[in-house]
Design an enzyme around this catalytic site. Structure first.
Site, PDB file in Angstrom:
ATOM      1  N   ASP D   8      29.229  25.083  29.875  1.00 19.61           N
ATOM      2  CA  ASP D   8      30.379  24.195  29.719  1.00 19.61           C
ATOM      3  C   ASP D   8      30.938  24.155  28.287  1.00 19.61           C
ATOM      4  OD1 ASP D   8      28.422  23.507  31.730  1.00 19.61           O
ATOM      5  OD2 ASP D   8      29.592  21.727  32.206  1.00 19.61           O
ATOM      6  N   GLU D  39      34.866  23.612  32.343  1.00 19.70           N
ATOM      7  CA  GLU D  39      35.278  22.321  32.926  1.00 19.70           C
ATOM      8  C   GLU D  39      35.515  21.198  31.919  1.00 19.70           C
ATOM      9  OE1 GLU D  39      32.891  19.802  35.223  1.00 19.70           O
ATOM     10  OE2 GLU D  39      31.335  19.683  33.725  1.00 19.70           O
ATOM     11  N   ASN D  40      35.008  21.358  30.692  1.00 19.96           N
ATOM     12  CA  ASN D  40      35.205  20.301  29.694  1.00 19.96           C
ATOM     13  C   ASN D  40      35.993  20.778  28.481  1.00 19.96           C
ATOM     14  OD1 ASN D  40      31.977  20.002  30.658  1.00 19.96           O
ATOM     15  ND2 ASN D  40      33.284  18.222  30.968  1.00 19.96           N
ATOM     16  N   HIS D  68      34.647  18.210  36.846  1.00 17.24           N
ATOM     17  CA  HIS D  68      35.866  17.871  36.096  1.00 17.24           C
ATOM     18  C   HIS D  68      37.017  18.847  36.376  1.00 17.24           C
ATOM     19  CE1 HIS D  68      34.145  14.624  33.738  1.00 17.24           C
ATOM     20  NE2 HIS D  68      33.060  15.342  33.578  1.00 17.24           N
ATOM     21  N   HIS D 153      26.670  24.129  39.588  1.00 17.08           N
ATOM     22  CA  HIS D 153      26.934  23.000  38.702  1.00 17.08           C
ATOM     23  C   HIS D 153      26.164  21.776  39.208  1.00 17.08           C
ATOM     24  CE1 HIS D 153      29.531  21.526  35.465  1.00 17.08           C
ATOM     25  NE2 HIS D 153      29.743  20.435  36.163  1.00 17.08           N
ATOM     26  N   HIS D 178      26.363  21.833  33.793  1.00 15.67           N
ATOM     27  CA  HIS D 178      26.656  20.402  33.975  1.00 15.67           C
ATOM     28  C   HIS D 178      25.822  19.451  33.115  1.00 15.67           C
ATOM     29  CE1 HIS D 178      27.983  16.643  35.819  1.00 15.67           C
ATOM     30  NE2 HIS D 178      26.740  16.344  36.095  1.00 15.67           N
ATOM     31  N   HIS D 180      24.649  20.047  30.192  1.00 15.53           N
ATOM     32  CA  HIS D 180      25.054  20.310  28.812  1.00 15.53           C
ATOM     33  C   HIS D 180      23.875  20.578  27.875  1.00 15.53           C
ATOM     34  CE1 HIS D 180      29.451  18.686  29.093  1.00 15.53           C
ATOM     35  NE2 HIS D 180      29.102  19.362  30.163  1.00 15.53           N
TER      36      HIS D 180
HETATM   37 FE   LIG Z   1      30.261  19.706  31.959  1.00 10.20          FE
HETATM   38 FE   LIG Z   2      30.030  18.621  35.083  1.00  7.33          FE
END
Ligand SMILES: [Fe+2]
Ligand SMILES: [Fe+2]
Ligand SMILES: [Fe+2]
Ligand SMILES: [Fe+2]
Ligand SMILES: [Fe+2]
Ligand SMILES: [Fe+2]
Ligand SMILES: [Fe+2]
Ligand SMILES: [Fe+2]
Lengths: 271, 271, 271, 271
Positions: D8, D39-40, D68, D153, D178, D180
């Protein structure tokens, strides 16, 4: 002594119904004390100062809150000035406001009101059982106060029932809020405490928990947000519970559901 | 056509109440079709074949289940032989049994019954909305069947209400089970579908969701198990909902709560 | 001072690896103090007295626990007699045992060890942040104790990291346990505290979190249990983290991952 | 064939590190195919079209998403035009975009990439196991494609490991995103599939999961929001995993963690 508790007021529909009907209900049935949960009164999220005053003016002696307590950020400050507004007692230490209050009703009765919030299927919080127990120990029913009302804001039916049994004999009424659907399990436990798993909301039931059905339904079907949640605006049903106390003990003598107006089957607190 | 739905039967107390009272209730009110959720009938966990037969013998045309469907492992096999027992339709493909059935009632009416399970605050499952939609499309109300009953086994009030609006006009009755507390939001939606968030249980309400209060309360207070959950054994309240259909459309003409026996306020299906 | 922390010991595979390898590891690298999380040592669920003694005999100065603390019910009693076994400090008041202890290591250093448990995606518990803060305030690092080790048993990476920043400068090591997977984010924060999101387990990694893969995989695919979870029995990897302290302050000077034996890439605590 | 997967990307810090370093990394190590979870990337929430293009320009052959995915609403439309952007395959039918794609890498290899999302401690979604299985069956490894990369994820370590065992022998790499936080459990399973529970983020680790620590810590301590989550802006560590395939089978021959830049211990994909 006659007590009225009304569940989560949702949006304008709920506020209007409280303003229009509550004064008449109090007069008609002779309620001595009224508690309203106002956590969704302002656009479904929290409670502004002006909407809080509206609930008070309509007849609420105490207004309680829940997980949405501080969605309207002004509540973080005006709650400190108000002595008739409660937020859950088991918020972390240092949270603005208070979770329990002893107040005098219009007819001179002293009533202890406690607001707490559950933890099952909800956010992490301090233990509600110990917090409520301590609050009740400080103002025992039948000794210091004439009635004890506990608004336990909970998702799980097991948790609200657990609180009912835990407080049986020590509170007049233990009532759940938060699910927005009134339950019909109102009863008096062996020790004399009235229990009802959820008071239901004061809002428009042509909705999904008070919210216009379209967007929540969209999310169930697609998982993808497509707009905001907006309170439904049809006529509200005022939902709650009425209790008559035994003046000797402060415990419950009678408990009755209340559903007035809107689309639900009506239930009048006729005692 | 008159339909009766009874919520989660819990333990011996619930089974006994069904066996003793249901035949008389059916006769008295002239119910044409009866559905009972039996997921907690055997010691609070699942449904043995013999207890399933007991519910059938007492008058259930269809028995539904929920998250406890296979707690009694014999249900994994006997469900394959039974054509009147449903488990949630949105279990993973390959799960034993079926989630929807069209059956003929005692007076020749064809009724489609669907059992589904929610996902909010529950275990991961396939999408209940699409699964139920497909089942209803296969046997449309008013064309192929005279009534459609959907038992949506859910924790969250938003999810059961979402299903109600989703099916409005396509089902006779959408009723929730699983929380074990009856709600009083029974109503007919704009499209003609009767909705009630939870039927409530058939069990002893001097309990926490049907379970003897001591151990669940111990766990709320200490977080440490100190024994098993055992069903409470006092007199059960039979909880559910009754619907009268419009014979032209199969939609709901009248919906009424049912609470018979035990400690809850009584509600008779008097139409 | 050199500290070694080993994550959740799972079953016989994990116990055997600790017994066989730990004495040699301590001798080779000269560890002054060893903490082991033992919450899954007994068949994956809890810790019997005899298995606790095995971890102690192998070299653990302190053994910590987690959500499985009392799965072996004998732990409810023998924990009261032991002064080197901790359960999470934020269990409800009255829980057997203690959540923090100051002990003297083999070379005379005083070490404070605290065990706490998270609340995100876990069961309701008291606030771990306040509980740990109070324990550390009672025995400040660099004044009363030579090292502070916090085992924060957590599911969410955000919560363990939150504890790390919260205690930065006050603890020598903040390490997560519970997910059973070692992370590679070991580092020293600005204030001098070593942080690692999860120590990983001492167990066989040819498994799903230490459990033979078949049954967990069956449940992911079908949702229907078909047997018990049994610890995998292949060779364990000992997973953990090693810290060298600054003797002046008790803060971390060096932090290194440890992975010895089994199927994971090896990491030796070579300082 | 050499594959690189980066976890991510969080905010500007992550985007900048990808833009500055990725081209050199690809050249230095000779990666044939690169997948990045984005996604981030846009302020911590979702992925704008311009940021998507930035990841592509830096060298990503495929960009994946997660919970996200559609936080930046423009992704609902531009994802339909892009053939190198994936969202989780087990979103509800009708969701914009696709969850699996077979693409040709810079050196002519065909690679199947699948993006899926977990359900444990996450939102209700369709079954990821069946969805991924179907995608892989449509383009079998070693027959139709030269490599299969699955970005699952997930929050729970059990679920990502379950997917690894489920796909063992059918995918080249199963990697979690996910949480992180990078894990150090990278390994090759018995059937030849490389598994790593979480790739970790491409973001600033002087943070709580990429977010400036102040506000998340405030929420852990008080439960009351006091501002937004903003991505931390220090130097990012690029976190991920590198795999060398066996050209005969497409399975993994070697798997190595990657951590470049920022505050984490460095790990270079030196094969
Ligand atoms: Fe994420
Ligand atoms: Fe996520
Ligand atoms: Fe509410
Ligand atoms: Fe609420
Ligand atoms: Fe259930
Ligand atoms: Fe049930
Ligand atoms: Fe654990
Ligand atoms: Fe564990």
């Amino acid at each position: 002594m006659k007590l009225l508790f009304l569940g989560d007021v949702v949006g304008k529909s709920g506020r209007d119904a409280v303003a229009e009907r509550l004064p008449g209900i109090i007069a008609t049935y002779g309620f001595d004390f009224v508690v309203i949960n106002g956590e969704n009164a302002s656009h479904g999220r929290g409670l502004t100062e002006s909407h809080f005053k509206g609930l008070r003016d309509a007849g609420a002696d105490i207004v309680t809150l829940g997980d949405h307590a501080f969605d309207q950020r002004e509540a973080l400050s005006y709650i400190e000035r108000e002595n008739t507004l409660l937020r859950p007692i088991n918020f972390a230490p240092g949270a603005p406001g208070r979770g329990a209050m002893m107040v005098e009703g219009r007819n001179g009765h002293r009533v202890l009101v406690v607001n707490a919030i559950g933890r099952v299927f909800m956010q992490p919080m301090d233990d509600p059982f110990r917090a409520v127990e301590a609050a009740l120990a400080a103002a025992p029913l039948g000794e210091v106060v004439d009635a004890v009302i506990v608004d336990f804001h909970t998702e799980a039916t097991s948790e609200i029932q657990g609180m009912g049994f835990f407080l049986d004999g020590k509170a007049t009424l233990v009532v759940g809020t938060h699910t927005h659907i009134p339950t019909s399990d109102h009863r008096i436990l062996r020790g004399g405490t009235a229990l009802m798993a959820d008071a239901g909301m004061c809002g428009d039931f042509d909705s999904i928990i008070g919210v216009d059905a379209e967007e929540p339904l969209n999310r169930f079907l697609t998982g993808i947000p497509n707009g905001r949640f907006t309170p439904a605006e049809g006529e509200a049903t005022l939902c709650g519970v009425a209790v008559e106390t035994d003046p000797r003990t402060g415990l419950a003598k009678k408990v009755l559901p209340v559903r007035i107006g809107g689309t639900l089957a009506q239930a009048l607190p006729d005692f």
